[in-house]
Design an enzyme around this catalytic site. Structure first.
Site, mmCIF file in Angstrom:
data_model
loop_
_atom_site.group_PDB
_atom_site.id
_atom_site.type_symbol
_atom_site.label_atom_id
_atom_site.label_comp_id
_atom_site.label_asym_id
_atom_site.label_seq_id
_atom_site.Cartn_x
_atom_site.Cartn_y
_atom_site.Cartn_z
ATOM 1 N N THR A 25 0.849 -1.195 0.000
ATOM 2 C CA THR A 25 0.000 0.000 0.000
ATOM 3 C C THR A 25 0.883 1.244 0.000
ATOM 4 O OG1 THR A 25 -1.765 -1.147 1.180
ATOM 5 C CG2 THR A 25 -1.739 1.258 1.357
ATOM 6 N N GLY A 26 0.475 2.259 -0.769
ATOM 7 C CA GLY A 26 1.195 3.525 -0.738
ATOM 8 C C GLY A 26 1.445 4.062 -2.128
ATOM 9 N N ASP A 80 6.257 -3.839 -1.253
ATOM 10 C CA ASP A 80 5.575 -2.845 -0.425
ATOM 11 C C ASP A 80 6.486 -1.634 -0.211
ATOM 12 O OD1 ASP A 80 3.673 -1.656 1.152
ATOM 13 O OD2 ASP A 80 3.462 -3.329 2.543
ATOM 14 N N ALA A 82 7.754 1.845 2.273
ATOM 15 C CA ALA A 82 8.217 2.033 3.652
ATOM 16 C C ALA A 82 8.310 3.522 3.942
ATOM 17 C CB ALA A 82 9.577 1.377 3.861
ATOM 18 N N ASP A 83 8.195 3.858 5.224
ATOM 19 C CA ASP A 83 8.343 5.252 5.652
ATOM 20 C C ASP A 83 9.779 5.558 6.046
ATOM 21 O OD1 ASP A 83 5.512 5.970 5.428
ATOM 22 O OD2 ASP A 83 5.307 4.389 6.923
ATOM 23 N N GLY A 95 2.601 4.491 7.546
ATOM 24 C CA GLY A 95 2.201 5.879 7.291
ATOM 25 C C GLY A 95 0.850 5.952 6.603
ATOM 26 N N GLU A 102 -0.222 -5.289 6.130
ATOM 27 C CA GLU A 102 1.105 -5.348 5.504
ATOM 28 C C GLU A 102 2.008 -6.323 6.252
ATOM 29 O OE1 GLU A 102 1.332 -0.854 3.626
ATOM 30 O OE2 GLU A 102 2.005 -1.155 5.674
ATOM 31 N N LYS A 120 13.758 8.123 2.128
ATOM 32 C CA LYS A 120 13.348 7.190 3.199
ATOM 33 C C LYS A 120 14.535 6.531 3.894
ATOM 34 C CE LYS A 120 8.963 7.703 2.042
ATOM 35 N NZ LYS A 120 8.123 6.672 1.529
HETATM 36 C C1 5RP Z 1 1.272 2.148 4.316
HETATM 37 C C2 5RP Z 1 2.733 2.055 4.284
HETATM 38 C C3 5RP Z 1 3.422 2.605 3.084
HETATM 39 O O1 5RP Z 1 4.081 1.562 2.444
HETATM 40 C C4 5RP Z 1 4.372 3.671 3.508
HETATM 41 O O2 5RP Z 1 3.626 4.667 4.183
HETATM 42 C C5 5RP Z 1 5.109 4.286 2.312
HETATM 43 O O3 5RP Z 1 4.209 4.988 1.521
HETATM 44 P P1 5RP Z 1 4.654 5.856 0.266
HETATM 45 O O4 5RP Z 1 5.223 4.907 -0.745
HETATM 46 O O5 5RP Z 1 3.362 6.518 -0.164
HETATM 47 O O6 5RP Z 1 5.663 6.866 0.732
HETATM 48 O O7 5RP Z 1 3.389 1.543 5.148
HETATM 49 O O8 5RP Z 1 0.761 1.687 5.530
#
Ligand code: 5RP
Length: 221
Positions: A25-26, A80, A82-83, A95, A102, A120
């Protein structure tokens, strides 16, 4: 092409015919899912499990066949975002509020590939407030216990209303400042009644695909 798109599309190359794939997600993995949709239309046969309702909707829109854990116990690969990504490839995630699904999907996967832009990368986790998913009942008590682990928790809200996860829970965004011992912090938080999951993903990522203005690089465990 922006850094997120570079990383997201590059990661789609890890997916090969016949795989079962966890779909993160993201806004970075968004590009992976768009690319996988194109690959499916070109003949790639994969089956996906989404980590959020938002991702489920996107996967359906681009035509990725979806399954559930009623049909498989293990996935070949999860991609996936990551923040934060530490030098040990430990992660802060959540985030976007999808950390519980996840974590479940990543834990059921043989490999976890992370996609992120270079902002990141950190030496030590913790500048990004750690998302912790908690049950709504007695959340105030849980938040006080979470604070005793060494942080300042704030219940996430959207437009003045509590943010509610896909699982019906609240998220506490926990300002630690620095988390030099992610495995210990994770364990301490998980022991608290009311805590469902933390956004610390320790020892889970196999490869991190980093996008930047100058291109894509891979970090491997
Ligand atoms: C969602 C997450 C996302 O993977 C994380 O926030 C990164 O998002 P983005 O790619 O929009 O910066 O953990 O729960």
């Amino acid at each position: 092409m922006n850094a997120k798109q570079l990383a997201g599309e590059k990661a789609a190359k890890f997916v090969t015919d016949g795989m079962t794939v966890g779909l993160g997600t993201g806004s970075t993995v968004y590009y992976t899912i768009q690319r996988l949709g194109e690959m499916v239309r070109e003949g790639l046969r994969i089956r996906g499990i989404p980590t959020s309702r938002r991702t489920e909707q996107q996967a359906r829109e681009v035509g990725i066949p979806l399954i559930s854990f009623a049909e498989v116990s293990e996935l070949d690969l999860t991609i996936d975002g990551a923040d934060e990504v530490s030098s040990e490839l430990d992660l802060i995630k959540g985030g976007g509020g999808a950390l519980l699904r996840e974590k479940l999907v990543a834990a059921a996967s043989r490999r976890l590939i992370v996609v992120a832009d270079s902002s990141k990368r950190v030496a030590t986790l913790g500048r990004f407030p750690l998302p912790v998913e908690v049950v709504p009942f007695a959340w105030e008590v849980t938040a006080r216990r979470v604070a005793d682990v060494g942080c300042v928790p704030t219940r996430r809200s959207v437009d003045g209303e509590p943010f509610v996860s896909d699982n019906g829970n609240y998220i506490l965004d926990c300002a630690f400042g620095s988390i030099p011992d992610p495995a210990d912090r994770h364990r301490a938080l998980k022991l608290l009644p009311g805590v469902v999951e933390t956004g610390l993903f320790v020892g889970m990522a196999e490869t991190v695909v980093i996008g930047s203005e100058s291109g894509v690089s891979l970090l491997r465990r």
